[in-house]
Design an enzyme around this catalytic site. Structure first.
Site, PDB file in Angstrom:
ATOM      1  N   SER A  11       0.853  -1.195   0.000  1.00  0.00           N
ATOM      2  CA  SER A  11       0.000   0.000   0.000  1.00  0.00           C
ATOM      3  C   SER A  11       0.880   1.232   0.000  1.00  0.00           C
ATOM      4  CB  SER A  11      -0.889   0.007   1.245  1.00  0.00           C
ATOM      5  OG  SER A  11      -1.420   1.316   1.421  1.00  0.00           O
ATOM      6  N   HIS A  36      -1.154  -1.220  -4.224  1.00  0.00           N
ATOM      7  CA  HIS A  36      -2.466  -0.912  -3.653  1.00  0.00           C
ATOM      8  C   HIS A  36      -2.510   0.594  -3.381  1.00  0.00           C
ATOM      9  CE1 HIS A  36      -6.084  -1.956  -1.261  1.00  0.00           C
ATOM     10  NE2 HIS A  36      -5.670  -1.049  -0.397  1.00  0.00           N
ATOM     11  N   ASP A  38      -4.720   3.625  -1.807  1.00  0.00           N
ATOM     12  CA  ASP A  38      -5.815   3.932  -0.882  1.00  0.00           C
ATOM     13  C   ASP A  38      -6.313   5.352  -1.094  1.00  0.00           C
ATOM     14  OD1 ASP A  38      -6.115   1.567   0.774  1.00  0.00           O
ATOM     15  OD2 ASP A  38      -4.067   1.978   1.442  1.00  0.00           O
ATOM     16  N   MET A  40      -8.826   8.230   0.016  1.00  0.00           N
ATOM     17  CA  MET A  40      -9.623   8.627   1.193  1.00  0.00           C
ATOM     18  C   MET A  40     -10.075  10.071   1.030  1.00  0.00           C
ATOM     19  SD  MET A  40      -7.074   7.172   4.085  1.00  0.00           S
ATOM     20  CE  MET A  40      -6.529   5.460   4.109  1.00  0.00           C
ATOM     21  N   HIS A  69      -8.373   1.264  -4.026  1.00  0.00           N
ATOM     22  CA  HIS A  69      -9.346   1.030  -2.949  1.00  0.00           C
ATOM     23  C   HIS A  69      -9.996   2.366  -2.612  1.00  0.00           C
ATOM     24  CE1 HIS A  69      -9.739  -0.126   1.645  1.00  0.00           C
ATOM     25  NE2 HIS A  69     -10.912   0.075   1.065  1.00  0.00           N
ATOM     26  N   MET A  71     -12.140   4.618  -0.541  1.00  0.00           N
ATOM     27  CA  MET A  71     -12.787   4.835   0.765  1.00  0.00           C
ATOM     28  C   MET A  71     -13.410   6.226   0.709  1.00  0.00           C
ATOM     29  SD  MET A  71      -9.737   3.243   3.043  1.00  0.00           S
ATOM     30  CE  MET A  71      -8.609   3.322   1.655  1.00  0.00           C
ATOM     31  N   MET A 142     -11.477  -6.048   5.124  1.00  0.00           N
ATOM     32  CA  MET A 142     -10.678  -5.096   5.915  1.00  0.00           C
ATOM     33  C   MET A 142     -10.358  -5.739   7.262  1.00  0.00           C
ATOM     34  SD  MET A 142     -10.100  -2.464   4.081  1.00  0.00           S
ATOM     35  CE  MET A 142      -9.155  -1.657   5.382  1.00  0.00           C
ATOM     36  N   ASP A 180      -6.527  -6.497   4.111  1.00  0.00           N
ATOM     37  CA  ASP A 180      -5.928  -5.149   4.126  1.00  0.00           C
ATOM     38  C   ASP A 180      -5.945  -4.608   5.550  1.00  0.00           C
ATOM     39  OD1 ASP A 180      -5.135  -2.557   3.569  1.00  0.00           O
ATOM     40  OD2 ASP A 180      -6.881  -2.051   2.344  1.00  0.00           O
TER      41      ASP A 180
HETATM   42  C1  DX5 Z   1      -6.294   1.340   5.696  1.00  0.00           C
HETATM   43  C2  DX5 Z   1      -5.827   1.134   4.267  1.00  0.00           C
HETATM   44  C3  DX5 Z   1      -4.695   0.186   4.171  1.00  0.00           C
HETATM   45  C4  DX5 Z   1      -3.439   0.619   4.852  1.00  0.00           C
HETATM   46  C5  DX5 Z   1      -2.678  -0.602   5.264  1.00  0.00           C
HETATM   47  O1  DX5 Z   1      -7.255   2.309   5.695  1.00  0.00           O
HETATM   48  O2  DX5 Z   1      -6.893   0.643   3.493  1.00  0.00           O
HETATM   49  O3  DX5 Z   1      -4.420  -0.188   2.833  1.00  0.00           O
HETATM   50  O4  DX5 Z   1      -2.633   1.439   4.064  1.00  0.00           O
HETATM   51  O5  DX5 Z   1      -1.606  -0.189   6.028  1.00  0.00           O
HETATM   52  P1  DX5 Z   1      -0.877  -1.114   7.079  1.00  0.00           P
HETATM   53  O6  DX5 Z   1      -0.307  -2.262   6.326  1.00  0.00           O
HETATM   54  O7  DX5 Z   1       0.150  -0.200   7.640  1.00  0.00           O
HETATM   55  O8  DX5 Z   1      -1.894  -1.559   8.095  1.00  0.00           O
HETATM   56 ZN    ZN Z   2      -6.607  -0.306   1.349  1.00  0.00          ZN
END
Ligand code: DX5
Ligand code: ZN
Length: 221
Positions: A11, A36, A38, A40, A69, A71, A142, A180
């Site tokens: 990620s 990956h 993320d 947000m 991903h 969010m 998750m 994840d």
């Molecule tokens: C959480 C994200 C993850 C995150 C994982 O909201 O969706 O992808 O970056 O990070 P680690 O591996 O540090 O838990």
């Molecule tokens: Zn993620």
């Protein structure tokens, strides 16, 4: 039972954004299968990350799959932009707080030529995903509450991983099972044992001195 390849998806949230291209070059050289990304929006989750411009920049660095991903609220409004930016798979949340028509978003993702993923927060029961399982290419479980990297893995989520695996079999569905959050060599082994074949890892890869060693450790090598 078909054996699916085990895939490691670092990620990039945990990467060095001051030297993003160089850092991602290192992680790709170290054997990352996917990246990956993320996304947000500060609404669906309490953090803001980055948008399609960064996805496009990353697209320019590699031909390996980019796993986006979302969010965010109103994913349907933004899916075309992430597809256009070069996503290979786009995963959306099933919770009503994501404020979209889940089935329509999944269709839109596929119509744009991407693999469609569906995910749920730790507090959301697996049953929320069930009606959509025949229509997804990826089920993301998750293992932390989304929003921030560096949290601890929730072992209770393994029941959902097992359920995803059982239903894939009984429905004759065809999706990857991805986990994840809080994935390190110990929790990756647990996740694989329960049926996951795609492992997202931020902290345990990007905070390691040796990325290749960290990725091998996640594979159990
Ligand atoms: C959480 C994200 C993850 C995150 C994982 O909201 O969706 O992808 O970056 O990070 P680690 O591996 O540090 O838990
Ligand atoms: Zn993620």
């Amino acid at each position: 039972m078909t054996t699916r390849p085990l895939l490691i998806a670092p990620s990039i949230l945990a990467a060095d954004f001051g030297h993003l291209a160089a850092d991602l070059g290192r992680v790709l050289d170290a054997g990352a299968d996917w990246l990956h990304l993320d996304i947000m929006d500060g609404q669906f989750v309490d953090n803001i990350s980055f948008g399609p411009a960064i996805v496009k920049l990353v697209r320019g660095l590699t031909t390996r799959p980019l796993d986006v991903h979302l969010m965010i609220e109103r994913a349907d409004h933004y899916i075309p932009r992430f597809a256009e930016a070069g996503a290979d798979s786009i995963t959306v949340h099933v919770e009503p707080e994501a404020k979209h028509d889940v089935a329509a978003s999944l269709r839109m993702i596929r119509e744009r030529g991407c693999r469609a993923g569906l995910t749920l927060n730790p507090a959301t029961p697996f049953a929320a995903l069930e009606p959509h399982l025949p229509d997804v290419d990826l089920v993301l479980i998750m293992t932390v509450h989304p929003g921030f990297g560096g949290q601890s893995f929730r072992p209770g989520m393994m029941e959902k991983v097992r359920r995803a695996r059982e239903l894939r079999e009984s429905l004759g569905a065809d999706y990857d099972i991805e986990v994840d959050g809080g994935i390190n060599p110990d929790t990756s082994a647990v996740s694989i044992e329960n049926g996951a074949n795609v492992l997202v890892a931020g902290t345990s890869v990007f905070k390691a001195a040796d990325y290749a060693g960290a990725i091998c450790a996640l594979r159990g090598d």
